[in-house]
Design a protein around this motif. Structure first.
Motif, PDB file in Angstrom:
ATOM      1  N   ASP A 348      85.796 109.976  10.474  1.00  0.00           N
ATOM      2  CA  ASP A 348      85.887 110.194   9.021  1.00  0.00           C
ATOM      3  C   ASP A 348      84.747 109.483   8.301  1.00  0.00           C
ATOM      4  O   ASP A 348      84.114 110.050   7.396  1.00  0.00           O
ATOM      5  CB  ASP A 348      87.235 109.685   8.496  1.00  0.00           C
ATOM      6  N   GLU A 349      84.463 108.246   8.705  1.00  0.00           N
ATOM      7  CA  GLU A 349      83.378 107.494   8.080  1.00  0.00           C
ATOM      8  C   GLU A 349      82.029 108.136   8.372  1.00  0.00           C
ATOM      9  O   GLU A 349      81.142 108.165   7.506  1.00  0.00           O
ATOM     10  CB  GLU A 349      83.380 106.044   8.590  1.00  0.00           C
ATOM     11  N   GLY A 350      81.857 108.646   9.591  1.00  0.00           N
ATOM     12  CA  GLY A 350      80.603 109.274   9.961  1.00  0.00           C
ATOM     13  C   GLY A 350      80.302 110.500   9.123  1.00  0.00           C
ATOM     14  O   GLY A 350      79.172 110.688   8.645  1.00  0.00           O
ATOM     15  N   VAL A 351      81.317 111.347   8.932  1.00  0.00           N
ATOM     16  CA  VAL A 351      81.144 112.526   8.084  1.00  0.00           C
ATOM     17  C   VAL A 351      80.809 112.101   6.665  1.00  0.00           C
ATOM     18  O   VAL A 351      79.894 112.641   6.025  1.00  0.00           O
ATOM     19  CB  VAL A 351      82.412 113.405   8.116  1.00  0.00           C
ATOM     20  N   HIS A 352      81.538 111.089   6.160  1.00  0.00           N
ATOM     21  CA  HIS A 352      81.307 110.629   4.785  1.00  0.00           C
ATOM     22  C   HIS A 352      79.900 110.055   4.625  1.00  0.00           C
ATOM     23  O   HIS A 352      79.217 110.347   3.627  1.00  0.00           O
ATOM     24  CB  HIS A 352      82.344 109.580   4.405  1.00  0.00           C
ATOM     25  N   LYS A 353      79.454 109.259   5.595  1.00  0.00           N
ATOM     26  CA  LYS A 353      78.117 108.659   5.501  1.00  0.00           C
ATOM     27  C   LYS A 353      77.037 109.736   5.454  1.00  0.00           C
ATOM     28  O   LYS A 353      76.058 109.620   4.698  1.00  0.00           O
ATOM     29  CB  LYS A 353      77.877 107.718   6.681  1.00  0.00           C
ATOM     30  N   PHE A 354      77.189 110.788   6.256  1.00  0.00           N
ATOM     31  CA  PHE A 354      76.199 111.860   6.245  1.00  0.00           C
ATOM     32  C   PHE A 354      76.267 112.661   4.947  1.00  0.00           C
ATOM     33  O   PHE A 354      75.250 113.144   4.449  1.00  0.00           O
ATOM     34  CB  PHE A 354      76.378 112.767   7.453  1.00  0.00           C
ATOM     35  N   GLU A 355      77.470 112.779   4.371  1.00  0.00           N
ATOM     36  CA  GLU A 355      77.588 113.449   3.070  1.00  0.00           C
ATOM     37  C   GLU A 355      76.851 112.643   1.997  1.00  0.00           C
ATOM     38  O   GLU A 355      76.144 113.213   1.155  1.00  0.00           O
ATOM     39  CB  GLU A 355      79.058 113.611   2.687  1.00  0.00           C
ATOM     40  N   VAL A 356      77.021 111.328   2.031  1.00  0.00           N
ATOM     41  CA  VAL A 356      76.329 110.458   1.070  1.00  0.00           C
ATOM     42  C   VAL A 356      74.820 110.589   1.253  1.00  0.00           C
ATOM     43  O   VAL A 356      74.064 110.700   0.278  1.00  0.00           O
ATOM     44  CB  VAL A 356      76.783 108.999   1.241  1.00  0.00           C
ATOM     45  N   SER A 357      74.365 110.576   2.505  1.00  0.00           N
ATOM     46  CA  SER A 357      72.936 110.714   2.771  1.00  0.00           C
ATOM     47  C   SER A 357      72.411 112.071   2.333  1.00  0.00           C
ATOM     48  O   SER A 357      71.275 112.185   1.856  1.00  0.00           O
ATOM     49  CB  SER A 357      72.657 110.507   4.266  1.00  0.00           C
ATOM     50  N   TRP A 358      73.230 113.097   2.499  1.00  0.00           N
ATOM     51  CA  TRP A 358      72.833 114.434   2.039  1.00  0.00           C
ATOM     52  C   TRP A 358      72.646 114.450   0.523  1.00  0.00           C
ATOM     53  O   TRP A 358      71.687 115.018   0.006  1.00  0.00           O
ATOM     54  CB  TRP A 358      73.869 115.459   2.469  1.00  0.00           C
ATOM     55  N   ASP A 359      73.582 113.808  -0.167  1.00  0.00           N
ATOM     56  CA  ASP A 359      73.451 113.711  -1.630  1.00  0.00           C
ATOM     57  C   ASP A 359      72.183 112.948  -2.012  1.00  0.00           C
ATOM     58  O   ASP A 359      71.486 113.314  -2.968  1.00  0.00           O
ATOM     59  CB  ASP A 359      74.684 113.020  -2.225  1.00  0.00           C
ATOM     60  N   GLU A 360      71.871 111.883  -1.260  1.00  0.00           N
ATOM     61  CA  GLU A 360      70.639 111.129  -1.517  1.00  0.00           C
ATOM     62  C   GLU A 360      69.412 111.998  -1.275  1.00  0.00           C
ATOM     63  O   GLU A 360      68.425 111.941  -2.026  1.00  0.00           O
ATOM     64  CB  GLU A 360      70.582 109.894  -0.615  1.00  0.00           C
ATOM     65  N   LEU A 361      69.476 112.825  -0.239  1.00  0.00           N
ATOM     66  CA  LEU A 361      68.373 113.728   0.068  1.00  0.00           C
ATOM     67  C   LEU A 361      68.185 114.740  -1.056  1.00  0.00           C
ATOM     68  O   LEU A 361      67.052 115.012  -1.485  1.00  0.00           O
ATOM     69  CB  LEU A 361      68.651 114.437   1.400  1.00  0.00           C
ATOM     70  N   LEU A 362      69.290 115.279  -1.551  1.00  0.00           N
ATOM     71  CA  LEU A 362      69.204 116.214  -2.672  1.00  0.00           C
ATOM     72  C   LEU A 362      68.622 115.539  -3.914  1.00  0.00           C
ATOM     73  O   LEU A 362      67.762 116.105  -4.602  1.00  0.00           O
ATOM     74  CB  LEU A 362      70.590 116.781  -2.987  1.00  0.00           C
ATOM     75  N   THR A 363      69.093 114.321  -4.197  1.00  0.00           N
ATOM     76  CA  THR A 363      68.622 113.592  -5.374  1.00  0.00           C
ATOM     77  C   THR A 363      67.130 113.276  -5.274  1.00  0.00           C
ATOM     78  O   THR A 363      66.371 113.464  -6.238  1.00  0.00           O
ATOM     79  CB  THR A 363      69.425 112.283  -5.548  1.00  0.00           C
ATOM     80  N   THR A 364      66.718 112.805  -4.085  1.00  0.00           N
ATOM     81  CA  THR A 364      65.307 112.461  -3.902  1.00  0.00           C
ATOM     82  C   THR A 364      64.427 113.696  -4.007  1.00  0.00           C
ATOM     83  O   THR A 364      63.347 113.670  -4.628  1.00  0.00           O
ATOM     84  CB  THR A 364      65.119 111.804  -2.526  1.00  0.00           C
ATOM     85  N   THR A 365      64.878 114.784  -3.420  1.00  0.00           N
ATOM     86  CA  THR A 365      64.097 116.025  -3.474  1.00  0.00           C
ATOM     87  C   THR A 365      64.028 116.562  -4.897  1.00  0.00           C
ATOM     88  O   THR A 365      62.965 117.008  -5.344  1.00  0.00           O
ATOM     89  CB  THR A 365      64.715 117.085  -2.547  1.00  0.00           C
ATOM     90  N   LYS A 366      65.134 116.483  -5.623  1.00  0.00           N
ATOM     91  CA  LYS A 366      65.163 116.961  -7.007  1.00  0.00           C
ATOM     92  C   LYS A 366      64.160 116.166  -7.855  1.00  0.00           C
ATOM     93  O   LYS A 366      63.422 116.736  -8.658  1.00  0.00           O
ATOM     94  CB  LYS A 366      66.576 116.808  -7.571  1.00  0.00           C
ATOM     95  N   ALA A 367      64.143 114.845  -7.639  1.00  0.00           N
ATOM     96  CA  ALA A 367      63.206 114.011  -8.388  1.00  0.00           C
ATOM     97  C   ALA A 367      61.763 114.389  -8.049  1.00  0.00           C
ATOM     98  O   ALA A 367      60.890 114.471  -8.935  1.00  0.00           O
ATOM     99  CB  ALA A 367      63.444 112.543  -8.084  1.00  0.00           C
ATOM    100  N   GLY A 368      61.505 114.645  -6.772  1.00  0.00           N
ATOM    101  CA  GLY A 368      60.163 115.052  -6.368  1.00  0.00           C
ATOM    102  C   GLY A 368      59.762 116.388  -6.934  1.00  0.00           C
ATOM    103  O   GLY A 368      58.598 116.568  -7.372  1.00  0.00           O
ATOM    104  N   LEU A 369      60.685 117.319  -6.993  1.00  0.00           N
ATOM    105  CA  LEU A 369      60.402 118.641  -7.570  1.00  0.00           C
ATOM    106  C   LEU A 369      60.129 118.518  -9.067  1.00  0.00           C
ATOM    107  O   LEU A 369      59.212 119.158  -9.598  1.00  0.00           O
ATOM    108  CB  LEU A 369      61.585 119.580  -7.328  1.00  0.00           C
ATOM    109  N   ASP A 370      60.931 117.672  -9.734  1.00  0.00           N
ATOM    110  CA  ASP A 370      60.728 117.485 -11.179  1.00  0.00           C
ATOM    111  C   ASP A 370      59.368 116.853 -11.468  1.00  0.00           C
ATOM    112  O   ASP A 370      58.651 117.277 -12.383  1.00  0.00           O
ATOM    113  CB  ASP A 370      61.850 116.623 -11.750  1.00  0.00           C
ATOM    114  N   ASP A 371      59.003 115.846 -10.669  1.00  0.00           N
ATOM    115  CA  ASP A 371      57.713 115.186 -10.874  1.00  0.00           C
ATOM    116  C   ASP A 371      56.560 116.152 -10.612  1.00  0.00           C
ATOM    117  O   ASP A 371      55.567 116.150 -11.339  1.00  0.00           O
ATOM    118  CB  ASP A 371      57.583 113.977  -9.937  1.00  0.00           C
ATOM    119  N   ALA A 372      56.721 116.972  -9.569  1.00  0.00           N
ATOM    120  CA  ALA A 372      55.656 117.917  -9.235  1.00  0.00           C
ATOM    121  C   ALA A 372      55.472 118.993 -10.291  1.00  0.00           C
ATOM    122  O   ALA A 372      54.361 119.507 -10.493  1.00  0.00           O
ATOM    123  CB  ALA A 372      55.949 118.571  -7.890  1.00  0.00           C
TER     124      ALA A 372
END
Length: 374
Positions: A348-372
């Motif tokens: 359960d923790e493993g799935v949750h940790k990867f979900e959190v990381s996925w959200d971080e990946l989306l957030t980081t990518t969104k910021a990069g797209l906005d800056d670009a």
């Protein structure tokens, strides 16, 4: 000092000769652009790569290697952009490792990409995404990572049945591992019925290691007796060794032999989460103690560097250890610690940790797209 890639004294070479395939648990555009991955293949005996949302989130947040791609994708939606970036990296890594794939007759040279972890409890969506990722990467040496949740098991079978190579991730318990192996065999049986050539269909079963010790050690410390404290640092290796015993059992059955006769290759155990969590433990512990023929050990850079410097290879440290490993687990459970509960919580923790990381990946990518696009 320049490393000699043919030095027989090199620990990574000795590990490979003992039957362990070394995979790197990391990937980034910088590794690809600088030739670092190719260098690790040459000097550190790396023959595969694994990725996950955490790895990609870290890669996107550091440096400027993705600036050109982000500029090209500016104005697009974030999720397609993430898929484009990650599949591009995996495809490029697969090309770097294609010679290894050919030389090992499709066994190694594999590069894994993970299905969106938010789909871990959704069988149909997992199969749909796995099929799309496989087609998008479009390399025979790719692998699609599917979590070993109960909902993931039929997705594993369905993907393999279509000829898709699968890295099964987030395995913690022996019981679930047996379910994974059954899903693998069922998938290959269906693939054969569907007319697929079984030879290039690859699969590994990623059995997590250090997280087990982290959880069990915490519980043993809370018990606090001398007997309990003496058992710290022993659960993960015993658990993995029991998994290997289960692997030997299943891949000696007539069911498997029929598939092997049709050209199939076994689903190899892959030791994942092999960086130590407790700094008091030897930094190569989960490599030194899990040497056996026909396994994969996927290492983060730090563990790979440590093993290349001072790793120990004294032969097979796994085969024939099932009885002693079972005794270790029994001793842990005698302290009032349920391994079933521990492994269920870790999944359960493993799935949750990867979900959190996925959200971080989306957030980081969104910021990069906005800056670009600014």
């Amino acid at each position: 000092m320049t490393e000699n890639p043919t030095d027989p004294a090199r620990p990574t070479q000795r590990l490979s000769e003992a039957g362990v395939s070394i995979w790197l648990d990391d990937l980034s555009r910088e590794r690809l652009d600088t030739g670092n991955l190719a260098e690790l293949v040459r000097t550190r005996d790396v023959v595969g790569v694994t990725t996950n949302p955490t790895i990609f989130a870290k890669a996107l947040s550091e440096g400027n290697a993705y600036d050109g791609t982000l500029a090209e994708l500016a104005g697009t939606d974030v999720e397609p952009a993430v898929e484009r970036i990650t599949t591009d990296d995996v495809r490029a890594a697969a090309d770097v490792l294609r010679d290894v794939y050919d030389a090992t007759r499709t066994v190694d040279g594999r590069v894994s990409i993970e299905v969106d972890p938010r789909l871990a409890r959704d069988t149909a969506a997992t199969v749909e995404t796995a099929t799309r990722l496989w087609a998008t990467v479009d390399r025979p040496n790719a692998m699609i990572k599917i979590p070993a949740t109960l909902e993931g098991l039929p997705a594993i079978t369905a993907a393999l049945a279509e000829g898709i190579s699968v890295n099964v991730t987030l395995i913690f318990s022996i019981e679930r591992y047996r379910g994974v192996m059954d899903a693998f065999l069922a998938g290959l049986e269906q693939a054969r019925a569907n007319g697929h050539d079984l030879a290039p269909i690859g699969s590994v079963a990623s059995f997590f290691v250090s997280r087990v010790d982290a959880a069990v050690d915490k519980a043993l410390t809370e018990v606090g007796t001398d007997d309990a404290l003496e058992l710290r640092g022993k659960a993960a290796i015993a658990n993995a060794r029991l998994a290997y015993a289960a692997y030997e059992e299943v891949f000696a059955t007539d069911r498997w032999k029929a598939l092997a006769a049709a050209g199939a290759k076994p689903q190899r155990p892959l030791w994942a989460s092999t960086g130590v969590k407790d700094p008091s433990y030897r930094d190569t512990l989960y490599v030194d103690e899990l040497v056996a023929p026909g396994v994969v050990n996927t290492m983060p850079q730090g563990t790979l560097d440590a093993f290349a410097d001072h790793g120990l290879v004294v032969g097979d440290t796994v085969s024939g250890t099932a009885e002693a490993s079972a005794a270790t687990i029994a001793a842990i459970e005698a302290q009032g610690i349920s391994m079933d509960e521990v492994t269920r919580q870790l999944e359960d923790e493993g799935v949750h940790k990867f979900e959190v990381s996925w959200d971080e990946l989306l957030t980081t990518t969104k910021a990069g797209l906005d800056d670009a696009g600014a």
